[in-house]
Design an enzyme around this catalytic site. Structure first.
Site, PDB file in Angstrom:
ATOM      1  N   SER A  79       0.828  -1.212   0.000  1.00 44.85           N
ATOM      2  CA  SER A  79       0.000   0.000   0.000  1.00 44.85           C
ATOM      3  C   SER A  79       0.870   1.273   0.000  1.00 44.85           C
ATOM      4  O   SER A  79       1.632   1.524   0.946  1.00 44.85           O
ATOM      5  CB  SER A  79      -0.900  -0.046   1.254  1.00 44.85           C
ATOM      6  OG  SER A  79      -1.196   1.236   1.725  1.00 44.85           O
TER       7      SER A  79
HETATM    8  N1  LIG Z   1      -6.228   8.886   1.370  1.00 42.04           N
HETATM    9  C1  LIG Z   1      -5.997   7.635   2.062  1.00 42.04           C
HETATM   10  C2  LIG Z   1      -6.096   6.480   1.086  1.00 42.04           C
HETATM   11  C3  LIG Z   1      -5.904   5.151   1.790  1.00 42.04           C
HETATM   12  C4  LIG Z   1      -6.329   3.982   0.920  1.00 42.04           C
HETATM   13  O1  LIG Z   1      -7.219   4.107   0.081  1.00 42.04           O
HETATM   14  N2  LIG Z   1      -5.713   2.827   1.163  1.00 42.04           N
HETATM   15  C5  LIG Z   1      -6.088   1.650   0.403  1.00 42.04           C
HETATM   16  C6  LIG Z   1      -4.907   0.716   0.301  1.00 42.04           C
HETATM   17  S1  LIG Z   1      -3.591   1.424  -0.592  1.00 42.04           S
HETATM   18  C7  LIG Z   1      -7.203   0.947   1.165  1.00 42.04           C
HETATM   19  O2  LIG Z   1      -7.149   0.851   2.364  1.00 42.04           O
HETATM   20  N3  LIG Z   1      -8.220   0.452   0.454  1.00 42.04           N
HETATM   21  C8  LIG Z   1      -9.314  -0.257   1.030  1.00 42.04           C
HETATM   22  C9  LIG Z   1     -10.603   0.478   0.968  1.00 42.04           C
HETATM   23  O3  LIG Z   1     -10.655   1.614   0.451  1.00 42.04           O
HETATM   24  O4  LIG Z   1     -11.610  -0.088   1.422  1.00 42.04           O
HETATM   25  C10 LIG Z   1      -4.629   7.657   2.748  1.00 42.04           C
HETATM   26  O5  LIG Z   1      -3.759   8.390   2.275  1.00 42.04           O
HETATM   27  O6  LIG Z   1      -4.453   6.991   3.768  1.00 42.04           O
END
Ligand SMILES: N[C@@H](CCC(=O)N[C@@H](CS)C(=O)NCC(=O)O)C(=O)O
Length: 223
Positions: free
Chosen positions: A12
């Protein structure tokens, strides 16, 4: 005091931005891996901690912080010995914030637009439009870096960590033309010289790009 807990995944990009920040300021994190493919972020326990169900999520002895950009600022404010990575000066801070929003709103948003349907929903859409949409962000990055070594001047800040974690995760899928973007490539090379860069960012970025390509091929074979 127990160590702050970071729910994360190596692949991630935003999780890696937090790990780079923590390492630079010398904060030891207790890492708890979350497997998104298995849906571990969608369990009632995790949603109770973070209703947005995203990683990274920080639990600093009961203080919950999510969104990588918010976590990076929080860690520097709370634990860093100086404000270099996230300046207290209002104008400098506004610039760092703006670059972090550029990561959220442009870089990571466009990576996600291409990657998520392929990684999680069996899509085969790796269109030239989606790739060009990512490559358009490189114009702005080149402009940010026109007269400076880092995104906000001559000093490294958390904005560099946030943006490098994303760009290094998509730079072969959406290649960076060296004739158009020499400053961007020089900046990437500069950051890759940090002693902890390879283990905390490069390895995960390479794995994510490999996974993306493997999933795309798998989805195409099924189709
Ligand atoms: N803007 C957030 C984005 C975080 C994000 O979308 N992470 C992804 C993994 S890279 C995630 O957790 N996806 C699962 C979901 O959205 O349910 C940050 O910077 O922490």
């Amino acid at each position: 005091m127990p160590k702050p807990i970071l729910y994360y995944a190596k692949l991630s990009p935003p999780s890696r931005a937090v790990m780079l920040t923590a390492k630079e300021i010398g904060v030891d994190l207790e890492l708890k891996a979350i497997n998104l493919i298995k849906g571990e972020h969608l369990t009632p326990e995790f949603i109770k901690i973070n209703p947005q169900h995203t990683i990274p999520t920080l639990d600093d002895n009961g203080i919950i912080v999510y969104d990588s950009h918010a976590i990076c600022s929080y860690l520097v404010e709370k634990y860093a010995k100086s404000d270099k990575l996230y300046p207290k000066d209002l104008v400098k801070r506004a610039e760092v914030d703006a670059r972090m929003h550029y990561d959220s709103g442009f870089l990571f948003a466009r990576l996600r637009f291409l990657y998520e349907p392929i990684l999680y929903h069996g899509s085969t859409d790796c269109s030239i439009d989606k790739i060009a949409y990512i490559q358009k962000t490189y114009d702005t990055m080149e402009a940010f870096l026109k007269d400076s070594q880092y995104l906000c001047g001559q000093d490294l800040t958390i904005a560099d960590f946030c943006c490098i974690a994303t760009i290094s995760s998509m730079d072969d899928v959406a290649p960076i033309d060296p004739t158009k973007y020499p400053k961007l490539l020089a900046w990437m090379k500069r950051l890759s010289g940090l002693p902890y860069y390879s283990s905390l960012n490069e390895e995960g970025a390479v794995e994510l790009k490999e996974l993306f390509k493997a999933k795309l091929a798998e989805n195409r074979n099924k189709g």
